[in-house]
Design an enzyme around this catalytic site. Structure first.
Site, PDB file in Angstrom:
ATOM      1  N   THR A  12       0.813  -1.212   0.000  1.00  0.00           N
ATOM      2  CA  THR A  12       0.000   0.000   0.000  1.00  0.00           C
ATOM      3  C   THR A  12       0.848   1.265   0.000  1.00  0.00           C
ATOM      4  OG1 THR A  12      -1.834  -1.114   1.058  1.00  0.00           O
ATOM      5  CG2 THR A  12      -1.740   1.242   1.391  1.00  0.00           C
ATOM      6  N   SER A  58       1.289  -7.667  -1.174  1.00  0.00           N
ATOM      7  CA  SER A  58       2.068  -8.701  -0.455  1.00  0.00           C
ATOM      8  C   SER A  58       1.358 -10.053  -0.412  1.00  0.00           C
ATOM      9  CB  SER A  58       2.421  -8.228   0.955  1.00  0.00           C
ATOM     10  OG  SER A  58       1.298  -8.245   1.809  1.00  0.00           O
ATOM     11  N   THR A  91       1.361  -4.556   4.183  1.00  0.00           N
ATOM     12  CA  THR A  91       1.172  -4.860   5.609  1.00  0.00           C
ATOM     13  C   THR A  91       0.490  -6.208   5.850  1.00  0.00           C
ATOM     14  OG1 THR A  91      -0.976  -3.748   5.648  1.00  0.00           O
ATOM     15  CG2 THR A  91       0.967  -2.412   6.193  1.00  0.00           C
ATOM     16  N   ASP A  92      -0.186  -6.742   4.805  1.00  0.00           N
ATOM     17  CA  ASP A  92      -0.991  -7.951   5.049  1.00  0.00           C
ATOM     18  C   ASP A  92      -0.141  -9.151   5.463  1.00  0.00           C
ATOM     19  OD1 ASP A  92      -3.351  -6.706   4.577  1.00  0.00           O
ATOM     20  OD2 ASP A  92      -3.699  -7.543   2.579  1.00  0.00           O
TER      21      ASP A  92
HETATM   22  C1  SIN Z   1      -0.512  -5.506   0.872  1.00  0.00           C
HETATM   23  O1  SIN Z   1      -0.283  -6.197   1.863  1.00  0.00           O
HETATM   24  O2  SIN Z   1       0.243  -5.461  -0.126  1.00  0.00           O
HETATM   25  C2  SIN Z   1      -1.763  -4.707   0.797  1.00  0.00           C
HETATM   26  C3  SIN Z   1      -2.169  -4.147   2.097  1.00  0.00           C
HETATM   27  C4  SIN Z   1      -1.211  -3.166   2.687  1.00  0.00           C
HETATM   28  O3  SIN Z   1      -0.080  -2.958   2.258  1.00  0.00           O
HETATM   29  O4  SIN Z   1      -1.631  -2.509   3.669  1.00  0.00           O
END
Ligand code: SIN
Length: 326
Positions: A12, A58, A91-92
């Site tokens: 993100t 991710s 973050t995932d």
């Molecule tokens: C991801 O994990 O690539 C999408 C969600 C995020 O980065 O918050």
């Protein structure tokens, strides 16, 4: 002045969508250089270089990507001109990648992972501040020898214990029972604790020549969960992590199925769907005492450690030792 390498993988932090909005965007859209370019005072912290290794959500990372990332981190860390590394990541699945790198990167140089909850096109995106603080921490002597750590929302986390706990707020992570390692105030780290667990330069895994990781699956227990589902998932796997209820518990039907899988040579780790506490040996759920307790690792992190443990050995006592030490 120190030199920091940013290794970008997507997420993100480089996502884009409707101007001003923080939902319905695409992760992994623009180059990390564009985000670095928005941080006005970054050059006061360090000389910064960047490698755009991947640019994905991710959730789309593969185990081959992990191996490539670990090779790049180890290569960059061995460069005498580089003082620290920052990895940008979605973050995932950041918790899983961070723990993997913590176990396989052979360096005492700071390695800091970060990301963002709001895309680059949102009003007040959190990515530039997180990246600024990650670069500041990677430039700090205090982060030397700490293993892979994460910086998010003014907070420093250990990669072993970090867990995403909120799926839309910018303060999205927690360190579960153990508290955070410290805080960041602007560019200044305030560190308060250190992990007792083995990592990076004290880990036995960097010496592995990892071309492929063993297959480990995860099965989640719930009321009425058919043991057949677990058996199906386990079919083509070397090992399984069972995310049980309570202290790694499940039904009598699952006890029988799991004993059978152990008899077939599958390596079983018991973890828990409960956020805090610990899974320990329990003769009721593990009558032959041949499964391994995940201790405080979440199911996905227990899977990471089991994949690495199985790359080294299939000896159950050795794998129990590994789960005790990392
Ligand atoms: C991801 O994990 O690539 C999408 C969600 C995020 O980065 O918050």
């Amino acid at each position: 002045m120190k030199k920091i390498m940013v290794i970008a993988t997507g997420g993100t932090i480089v996502g884009t969508g409707a101007i001003g909005k923080s939902k319905l965007y695409e992760a992994g859209q623009i180059d990390i250089d564009q985000i670095i370019g928005t941080i006005g005072n970054v050059n006061d912290l360090a000389r910064v270089e960047a490698i755009q290794l991947f640019n994905v959500d991710s959730n789309d990372l593969s185990l081959d990507n992990w191996i490539e990332l670990k090779n790049v981190v180890n290569e960059v860390a061995s460069r005498p001109d580089i003082n620290g590394i920052v990895i940008t990541h979605g973050t995932d699945t950041l918790d899983e990648t961070a723990f993997f790198l913590n176990l396989v990167c052979e360096t005492s140089k700071p390695v800091v992972i970060t990301g963002a909850m709001r895309p680059a096109t949102a009003t007040s995106p959190d990515g530039p501040m997180n990246l600024y603080q990650a670069i500041a921490l990677a430039s700090s002597d205090q982060a030397i020898g700490m293993g892979v750590v994460a910086v998010f929302s003014n907070t420093i986390y250990s990669s072993r214990d970090i867990q995403k706990e909120n799926n839309f707020k910018t303060d999205a992570f927690s360190k579960r029972d153990f508290g955070c390692l410290g805080y960041m105030l602007d560019e200044k780290p305030y560190l308060f604790s250190k992990t007792y667990k083995r990592h990076t330069y004290t880990s036995e895994f960097p010496r592995l020549r990892l071309d492929k990781l063993p297959k480990v699956g995860i099965s989640y227990f719930y009321v009425g969960a058919p043991a057949d589902d677990l058996v199906k998932i386990a079919q083509n796997k070397d090992g399984m992590v069972i995310v049980g209820s309570g202290t790694g518990n499940y039904s009598k039907e699952w006890i029988v199925a799991i004993e059978d899988l152990i008899g077939q040579g599958k390596v079983i780790v018991r973890a828990s769907r409960v956020n805090n506490g610990m899974v320990f040996e329990n003769i009721h759920f593990d009558p032959s005492n041949r499964s391994i307790s995940a201790n405080t690792l979440t199911g996905p992190k227990a899977r990471v450690l089991l994949m690495l443990a199985l790359s080294l050995t299939r000896d159950i006592d050795e794998i129990k030792r590994i789960f005790g030490e990392y």
